[in-house]
Enzyme design. Structure first.
Site, PDB file in Angstrom:
ATOM      1  N   ASP A   1     108.224  25.292 100.628  1.00 13.01           N
ATOM      2  CA  ASP A   1     108.538  25.122  99.209  1.00 13.01           C
ATOM      3  C   ASP A   1     109.797  24.279  99.099  1.00 13.01           C
ATOM      4  O   ASP A   1     110.865  24.671  99.578  1.00 13.01           O
ATOM      5  CB  ASP A   1     108.760  26.481  98.542  1.00 13.01           C
ATOM      6  CG  ASP A   1     107.456  27.169  98.181  1.00 13.01           C
ATOM      7  OD1 ASP A   1     106.602  26.517  97.566  1.00 13.01           O
ATOM      8  OD2 ASP A   1     107.297  28.352  98.527  1.00 13.01           O
TER       9      ASP A   1
ATOM     10  N   ARG B   1     115.158  26.076 100.559  1.00 12.34           N
ATOM     11  CA  ARG B   1     114.910  27.071 101.596  1.00 12.34           C
ATOM     12  C   ARG B   1     115.949  27.039 102.719  1.00 12.34           C
ATOM     13  O   ARG B   1     116.222  28.042 103.352  1.00 12.34           O
ATOM     14  CB  ARG B   1     113.517  26.858 102.200  1.00 12.34           C
ATOM     15  CG  ARG B   1     112.384  27.236 101.253  1.00 12.34           C
ATOM     16  CD  ARG B   1     112.306  28.738 101.058  1.00 12.34           C
ATOM     17  NE  ARG B   1     111.208  29.135 100.188  1.00 12.34           N
ATOM     18  CZ  ARG B   1     111.361  29.483  98.916  1.00 12.34           C
ATOM     19  NH1 ARG B   1     112.576  29.442  98.365  1.00 12.34           N
ATOM     20  NH2 ARG B   1     110.318  29.855  98.191  1.00 12.34           N
TER      21      ARG B   1
ATOM     22  N   HIS C   1     100.975  24.173  89.371  1.00 14.71           N
ATOM     23  CA  HIS C   1     100.015  25.191  89.792  1.00 14.71           C
ATOM     24  C   HIS C   1      98.772  24.995  88.939  1.00 14.71           C
ATOM     25  O   HIS C   1      98.764  25.369  87.771  1.00 14.71           O
ATOM     26  CB  HIS C   1     100.568  26.595  89.562  1.00 14.71           C
ATOM     27  CG  HIS C   1     101.917  26.818  90.213  1.00 14.71           C
ATOM     28  ND1 HIS C   1     103.109  26.429  89.633  1.00 14.71           N
ATOM     29  CD2 HIS C   1     102.242  27.395  91.402  1.00 14.71           C
ATOM     30  CE1 HIS C   1     104.119  26.781  90.421  1.00 14.71           C
ATOM     31  NE2 HIS C   1     103.634  27.366  91.500  1.00 14.71           N
TER      32      HIS C   1
ATOM     33  N   HIS D   1     103.456  36.717  90.258  1.00 13.23           N
ATOM     34  CA  HIS D   1     103.790  37.501  91.434  1.00 13.23           C
ATOM     35  C   HIS D   1     103.596  38.998  91.143  1.00 13.23           C
ATOM     36  O   HIS D   1     103.417  39.789  92.070  1.00 13.23           O
ATOM     37  CB  HIS D   1     105.247  37.262  91.853  1.00 13.23           C
ATOM     38  CG  HIS D   1     105.505  35.883  92.356  1.00 13.23           C
ATOM     39  ND1 HIS D   1     105.716  34.817  91.511  1.00 13.23           N
ATOM     40  CD2 HIS D   1     105.579  35.385  93.616  1.00 13.23           C
ATOM     41  CE1 HIS D   1     105.928  33.726  92.231  1.00 13.23           C
ATOM     42  NE2 HIS D   1     105.852  34.041  93.507  1.00 13.23           N
TER      43      HIS D   1
ATOM     44  N   ASP E   1      97.747  29.356  95.892  1.00 14.44           N
ATOM     45  CA  ASP E   1      99.066  29.949  95.799  1.00 14.44           C
ATOM     46  C   ASP E   1      99.080  31.139  96.762  1.00 14.44           C
ATOM     47  O   ASP E   1      98.041  31.573  97.264  1.00 14.44           O
ATOM     48  CB  ASP E   1      99.357  30.384  94.363  1.00 14.44           C
ATOM     49  CG  ASP E   1     100.857  30.408  94.062  1.00 14.44           C
ATOM     50  OD1 ASP E   1     101.645  30.423  95.020  1.00 14.44           O
ATOM     51  OD2 ASP E   1     101.222  30.421  92.872  1.00 14.44           O
TER      52      ASP E   1
END
Length: 986
Positions: free
Chosen positions: A135, A143, A234, A246, A319
């Protein structure tokens, strides 16, 4: 667009990625050794629909068994923090690579060298190369802490600069490849038109399909030019939801017409740009897919809409399958089967790959899944790997990582985007910027949804550096705060001129909401209402969620949206509050009750900002040679320490202290160390005072000095003009010896008034301190103020030069860098020049003490046509008048200032232009300005310590000037990394 045309875009995109990959990784190395098969030995290769064996891709398809093909579609997760090779977690990962045969890897957070080490290790262990993803929506720094972080997509949207999006994509890919990553899970193509969206928010480029599509497409082109696969997400659009997928499944009740109007256009644009990968989202659209399952598991949305209607033949990745939007409804196996049924190629982060593999194998055996589609998915994956060159080169040389990650040009791009994204949404009573001569006692109350105590430290640190902030206290309200904290902060606020409230509200998975808490919201409203009564102004700065000020009544006096919360955004916002950065951004979304899309109050920068050399067209590596030069000079004992300031255009690109106050090396030189400026007093104080009086028509240059000082007419000086004083062509001798000066300041001035001429005025130039003492006397006579008071109130205070001024003779101040005269007498806060010392420390020829920081503001004013802090300190025409070479035979003198010698030695070196002007000081100081390059160099040393006989400074000055000037690579604008979107160089 036809299917064949779409395929041509895809092929072109893959070729672009391949070219970028070879640019980054270089020539192939030895092919990796094959590992043992990850499937049982009794299985044979799957030959169903296998094309002829001709290319690497075709060979792999022919050799792979069905089980290997299924496993190859799985992407497993690994954090890049240190793990012992025998730790259970790392062994599990190794097992998934070696035994299971996963074809992809996604790295979570970690450290750069650890990530490369792990990536190389796992690539060696894999039978076939791994496609490594990460990501990277706002850079690899999303990250990896040590890598470059950019402001988020919404900040890019606020700039409206397509080239920034392209370059961010390029740099992100460049760094990712150096860290072993091939596929970027970026950019986000969701249109964030729902202020309550808890998971997209600033991850989106904005609330307009055209803006999002344009910026996302630019990012895609840059990323794939940089050698990586971009992944747009997305699909089919996650922007209009108030549910975090999530945690739960967002249900969007839109029909196809709505989707074609709002959600799909950005995806279409990125597909047209040749994007190689699409990530499907966990969101249901029951109007299009009757079963109301997430798009990730929906064939009508993944296969029918994306594959067929939009003609996309690149990689489709789900995803993450550990998100509750899918795990709440289906088990691990059923989820994996459904994503492949839907038309996805890559199964991302299954919670149990082994169980998922078994379920897929069973579905194939039963006929539920078609092996043709599995083969197609494996083919796409292998083709991507081949185009990336992974069939030849898997490993990343560790040396590449150190040279390609977190390069200074990348940081320049990050800071540039941060500054250009700043969006001012309100500015009641023109509160911002906070600039001198006003001084503010400020309180910062940080609102944060994190318990981390360092939140906002970068913002506060840079806010303290703003010259109008006289004092700054800090408080915070975080999730642990209670009503007692709120009341204490409200009670304290009236004691301050301005209360600055930064909010740090982060978009985070699994949180489920974003926005001010009720306590924070009420505090802001109470603070603003209280300020209306007490007179304290309130400035609100939104880091992260820009919707935070929505619904505040009353609203804060000033509202600034910074979008990001990283160091670049915090620095930029602090600079904007102090006038060192502008607010050119335009709102990319609509914030209810605050501002609509496209709005923004544009303020221009009005003060110098701290910046990197590359931000103004200079080479930082070349400029760093100045450090080497100064260190060498100190080793040769040219001086014990030095402070230096280099400014160009809008930025001070070098502000450093070197060495120590003295050779005992006890007190290091800092940029706020005060130096005895010696003869720089003549230009910073005396000449500037004359400029101000000239502008106000109080002082004429071509009239006799005797008009203002009748006593000056003695001994044939009645015709000497003010201009001749400034050009050192008055006929006065250079200096008064100790026996001539008299016992008092008045006696010294009387002696000067009675001096005879030593040559015919105007026929030549002979440097004389008496000229500047006479000018000082004129300033005091015309203004009715002491010279110290005039300079303080008319020059130093308005310029924000708070550490500049005169000291009375005889004083000792520990913060002043010491000097020593020929007798060995040490001075530290008393002027070194004997005549100025006998003047009591306040003189027109010497006596001024200042810092590199203060003089940098003076230099900024000179290179910005006399403007600073939004005010015209002195007219540009006046600067030109006083810095142009005067018409005096065989002289380089201007009015007060000197100019560069056309031949022979010059303390400005060889490179400064003919239009340059400057001055030097006996103690080892110098100040040069090159208006042709918007450049200034300030060098402060105490070369007269421990004695005043060393002359090495005469060689250091021109060498320093040449080093600085040779760092110039182009106009004073950012040198940004990578090619420009049109293919031209930077």
């Amino acid at each position: 667009m036809t299917f064949s045309l779409r395929r041509s875009f895809v092929a072109a995109g893959l070729a672009l990625v391949l070219a970028g990959a070879f640019l980054i990784l270089g020539a192939p190395d030895t092919a990796p050794r094959p590992a043992e098969s990850s499937v049982p030995a009794q299985q044979s290769a799957d030959t169903t629909d296998t094309p002829p064996k001709s290319t690497w891709v075709q060979r792999q398809l022919q050799e792979m068994t069905l089980d290997e093909k299924i496993a190859h579609l799985f992407v497993i997760r690994l954090d890049a923090f240190f793990q012992n090779a025998d730790s259970p977690s790392y062994r599990e990962t190794v097992s998934l690579v070696e035994e299971f045969g996963a074809g992809g890897l996604i790295f979570g957070p970690g450290r750069p060298m650890m990530q490369v080490t792990m990536a190389n290790d796992l690539q060696e262990k894999a039978e076939r190369p791994l496609l490594v993803a990460q990501d990277t929506e706002w850079g690899v720094g999303m990250r990896i802490d040590e890598a470059t972080s950019f402001p988020p997509a919404m900040a890019l949207g606020a700039t409206r600069d397509v080239s920034h999006a392209y370059r961010v994509g390029y740099v992100t890919a460049h760094e990712a490849r150096a860290l072993g990553v091939h596929q970027l899970y970026a950019p986000v193509a969701d249109v964030n038109n729902n202020p309550e969206n808890p998971i997209i928010n600033i991850r989106s480029f904005g609330g307009s399909p055209s803006l999002v599509g344009t910026m996302a497409s630019a990012f895609v082109r840059g990323a794939q030019q940089g050698g990586a696969l971009a992944t747009v997400k997305h699909f089919p659009g996650h922007g209009d939801t108030d549910v975090d997928s999530h945690i739960n499944l967002p249900v969007l009740r839109f029909d196809r017409t709505r989707l074609d109007t709002l959600e799909l256009p950005p995806f279409r644009q990125t597909l047209d740009a040749g994007v190689q990968s699409v990530m499907t989202g966990h969101l249901a659209l029951p109007e299009l897919a009757v079963d109301s399952v997430p798009a990730t598991l929906s064939r009508p949305l993944t296969h029918d809409l994306l594959r067929e209607d939009l003609d996309f033949d690149g990689l489709i990745v789900t995803d993450a399958l550990n998100m509750q939007a899918v795990t709440r409804t289906f088990g691990v196996g059923e989820t994996a089967v459904r994503v492949l049924e839907a038309g996805a190629d890559l199964v991302l982060m299954s919670t149990d790959p082994w169980a998922a593999h078994d379920a897929i194998r069973t579905a194939v055996t039963s006929g539920r899944l078609d092996t043709t589609e599995i083969n197609d998915s494996v083919r796409r994956l292998l083709e991507a790997k081949q185009q990336l060159g992974l069939h030849d080169t898997r490993r990343v040389p560790l040396t590449e990582t150190r040279h390609r990650v977190s390069r200074r040009p990348h940081e320049v791009l990050s800071r540039t985007v941060a500054r250009e994204s700043l969006t001012l949404l309100a500015n009641g009573d023109s509160l911002l910027p906070l600039t001198p001569p006003e001084q503010y006692e400020a309180l910062v109350v940080t609102l944060t949804d994190s318990e981390y105590p360092g939140t906002g430290d970068t913002f506060v640190d840079h806010l303290r550096d703003q010259p109008a902030i006289e004092s700054l206290d800090t408080r915070r309200l975080d999730p642990r705060s209670d009503s007692t904290d709120v009341n204490e902060h409200l009670e304290a606020a009236p004691d301050y001129d301005v209360v600055i409230v930064p909010s740090f509200l982060q978009v985070e998975a699994w949180k489920g909401s974003i926005g001010l808490s009720d306590r924070h919201h009420d505090f802001l409203e109470d603070l603003t209402q209280q300020g209306d009564t007490t007179g304290s102004s309130v400035a609100f700065v939104a880091f992260g969620n820009p919707y935070a000020p929505s619904g505040l009544e009353p609203a804060p006096d000033a509202i600034l949206a910074a979008y990001g919360s990283g160091e670049s955004s915090q620095r930029a916002a602090a600079q904007a509050l102090g006038g060192a950065a502008g607010t050119p951004g335009r709102l990319p979304v609509t914030i209810p009750d605050v501002a609509t899309k496209g709005e923004g109050i544009a303020l221009t920068p009005v003060a110098p900002r701290e910046g990197l050399p590359e931000s103004v067209g200079m080479d930082g590596r070349q400029l760093a040679r100045l450090d080497t030069l100064l260190r060498s000079a100190m080793l040769d004992e040219a001086f014990p320490g030095a402070a230096v300031a280099v400014g160009r255009g809008p930025a001070v690109v070098k502000l450093d202290g070197h060495g120590y106050f003295t050779y005992d090396q006890k007190k290091p030189v800092t940029t706020d160390a005060q130096y005895d400026l010696a003869s720089l007093t003549k230009v910073v104080a005396t000449t500037t005072a004359a400029m101000l009086l000239y502008e106000s028509d109080s002082l004429e240059l071509d009239v006799p000095v005797a008009r203002y000082l009748p006593d000056f007419a003695q001994n044939g000086k009645e015709a000497v003009t003010v201009r001749q004083l400034l050009t050192h062509s008055s006929g006065l001798k250079p200096y008064l010896g100790p026996e001539e000066r008299g016992p008092s300041r008045a006696a010294i001035l009387d002696t000067i008034m009675a001096q005879p001429l030593t040559y015919t005025p105007g026929t030549r130039s002979k440097y004389s301190g008496l000229n500047m003492l006479t000018l000082m006397h004129i300033v005091e006579t015309l203004s009715g103020q002491s010279f110290r008071t005039f300079c303080q109130t008319r020059i130093f205070d308005p310029l924000g030069m708070h550490d500049t001024g005169f000291y009375n003779s005889g004083g000792v101040h520990s913060w002043v860098v010491p000097t020593t005269d020929t007798t060995g007498t040490r001075f530290q806060g008393t002027v070194h020049d004997p005549m100025a010392r006998d003047m009591g420390g306040v003189s027109g020829n010497a006596g001024l003490f200042s810092t590199a920081e203060d003089l940098a503001r003076f230099g900024y004013m000179l290179t910005h046509e006399g403007r600073i802090d939004g005010r015209q300190f002195v007219a540009s025409e006046t600067i030109e008048t006083f810095t142009a070479r005067a018409d005096v035979p065989n002289s380089t003198r201007a009015l007060g200032w000197d100019t560069k010698s056309p031949e022979g030695y010059s303390s400005a070196g060889d490179e400064f232009s003919a239009s340059s002007f400057g001055h030097t000081g006996y103690t080892g100081t110098s100040f040069w300005v090159d208006p042709a390059e918007d450049l200034f160099l300030i060098l402060l040393t105490n070369r007269v310590y421990p004695d005043d006989t060393d002359e090495q400074i005469s060689q250091v000055r021109p060498r320093a000037a040449d080093v600085v000037h040779r760092a110039i690579e182009g106009p004073p604008r950012p040198l940004l990394p990578g090619p420009s979107p049109d293919g031209s160089s930077n």
